[in-house]
Design an enzyme around this catalytic site. Structure first.
Site, PDB file in Angstrom:
ATOM      1  N   CYS A 344       0.841  -1.200   0.000  1.00  0.00           N
ATOM      2  CA  CYS A 344       0.000   0.000   0.000  1.00  0.00           C
ATOM      3  C   CYS A 344       0.874   1.246   0.000  1.00  0.00           C
ATOM      4  O   CYS A 344       0.775   2.111   0.878  1.00  0.00           O
ATOM      5  CB  CYS A 344      -0.927  -0.010   1.212  1.00  0.00           C
ATOM      6  SG  CYS A 344      -2.113  -1.365   1.191  1.00  0.00           S
ATOM      7  N   GLU A 345       1.758   1.317  -0.946  1.00  0.00           N
ATOM      8  CA  GLU A 345       2.656   2.449  -1.152  1.00  0.00           C
ATOM      9  C   GLU A 345       2.838   2.642  -2.650  1.00  0.00           C
ATOM     10  O   GLU A 345       3.159   1.686  -3.364  1.00  0.00           O
ATOM     11  CB  GLU A 345       4.037   2.200  -0.509  1.00  0.00           C
ATOM     12  CG  GLU A 345       4.020   2.023   1.001  1.00  0.00           C
ATOM     13  CD  GLU A 345       3.695   3.313   1.740  1.00  0.00           C
ATOM     14  OE1 GLU A 345       3.875   4.410   1.148  1.00  0.00           O
ATOM     15  OE2 GLU A 345       3.247   3.236   2.903  1.00  0.00           O
TER      16      GLU A 345
END
Length: 419
Positions: A344-345
């Site tokens: 989640c980056e």
């Protein structure tokens, strides 16, 4: 051109994947050994030449043991790395301990193993005394920070004036005087002003800095510097258009400075050392992955079963790592992709707008030059598990030298019993 080839065929790779599912890091044993032998041979003119493998690059005892058999020591910067040395039987001055902001327990272990201490900060001398070290080792080394020498600094270390590493010139002289009073008899110096350097002139320049300082110390203090560590700045040609460092050319340049500076000043017995990690294993490691998703929005994305937790250099430094789509090495490069992981980056990308052949789901994607600072920099954000490490032998057999993590490993430090 710097040919980016693979040490295995498509068929051989599929045979490995059949028992070791992707993703995994795999290291070419023969490549590593041949490379370190070339490096050591290039410096056979240097008295008592020593290479200390920077353990942080690939902290695996199997790799360390391979190198130990070639006469290579270990450059350590933490307690864990010292413990790895102990487990494979490396002790004494086969260990160089170069750390910063160091807890005393780490110095304790280094002293217990008889390691050569390379102190990063002048305050560490008094710190040792304050923590009960009554008898200093008879040999000590000090890390020198010469200040800004290269405009713009280095992408990894930064501008020396802004770097947290090393002592000023004035502090080096004070440190030697302090250590002499505590009984230290033999001295070394060290500097490393750049990392991943491909410019031979820059690497030779580092040697000149150290050699000039050694002569100045002799002239001002009457102390002979017996050990000079030139750091581990030798780089890896990550891009196909880059040229790997020519060890013989580098050696010739350093030999010229050694003869004109050290030898001419009666210091021809001084040991020359390096603490290379990246160039030793970097080009001989590969992250093997599988394409599992394809996404087409404003850009075209290929999602892998690996992520930044397996290789964070592209996200951390914006580094280039070459990519091979196995079986499509000769296919036209007619697609442009961002190659991504599942964190989640948004910076979880191995390549951005990279020109590659058409990639299909299930294709094996091999990321090159991950043998150093690849698996070693792994982490567990999002609960991602770190992959296995494999050693590829000359006969194409493999040994699993680190198993993949499991969720039991991930949760091992949590106590669920009181919830």
């Amino acid at each position: 051109m710097n040919t980016k080839s693979l040490p295995f065929t498509e068929e051989e790779l599929e045979s490995i994947i059949a028992t070791h599912p992707t993703p995994f890091h795999i290291y070419d044993e023969k490549g590593i050994i041949d490379n370190i032998r070339r490096f050591i041979k290039a410096f056979d003119w240097a008295p008592k030449f020593k290479e200390y493998f920077a353990v942080k690059a690939t902290p695996n005892p199997y790799i360390m043991k391979l190198l130990q058999k070639e006469g290579v020591g270990a450059d350590c910067s933490s307690l864990a790395e010292l413990l790895l040395c102990e487990k494979i039987g490396l002790t004494g001055h086969d260990i160089l301990f170069t750390s910063n902001d160091t807890p005393f327990c780490e110095y304790q272990k280094a002293l217990e193993l008889g390691a050569l201490l390379n102190l990063d900060d002048i305050t560490m001398l008094q710190y040792l005394v304050d923590n009960g070290v009554e008898t200093f080792p008879d040999t000590m080394c000090f890390r020198y920070n010469p200040g800004s020498l290269k405009e713009g600094g280095n992408d990894i270390i930064g501008v020396p004036e802004e770097a947290k590493y090393g002592m000023t010139r004035e502090q080096i002289f004070k440190a030697i005087a302090f250590a002499q009073k505590r009984g230290v008899l033999h001295f070394g110096i060290h500097t490393m002003v750049c990392s991943n350097e491909l410019d031979v002139n820059g690497l030779v320049g580092t040697a000149k800095i150290c050699f000039d300082l050694a002569v100045e110390i002799k002239n001002k203090l009457g102390v002979i510097i017996e050990f000079i560590d030139l750091g581990g700045g030798i780089g890896v040609a990550y891009r196909p258009e880059e040229t790997p460092v020519d060890f013989n050319l580098l050696s010739k340049g350093i030999q010229h400075e050694w003869e004109s500076t050290l030898k001419s000043n009666g210091m021809s017995d001084t040991t020359i050392a390096f603490e290379c990690g990246r160039m030793v294993t970097g080009p001989f490691g590969y992250l093997v992955t599988t394409a599992i998703h394809k996404k087409d929005i404003y850009r075209h994305y290929i999602g892998l079963d690996a992520c930044m937790a397996n290789l964070m250099r592209p996200a951390l430094y914006g580094s280039y790592h070459h990519i091979t789509v196995v079986g499509k090495e000769n296919a036209p490069l007619d697609h442009i992709y961002d190659i991504t992981g599942s964190l989640c980056e948004n910076n979880d990308k191995f390549a951005i707008q990279r020109t590659l052949p058409k990639i299909d789901i299930g294709d094996r994607i091999v990321i090159h030059d991950t043998g150093a600072h690849g698996h070693a920099m792994g982490f567990n954000y999002n609960g991602k598990l770190r992959s296995a490490e494999l050693l590829l032998h000359d006969d194409k057999s493999v040994t699993e030298i680190r198993r993949a993590e499991t969720y039991d490993d991930l949760f091992a430090t949590l106590d669920f019993s009181h919830l």
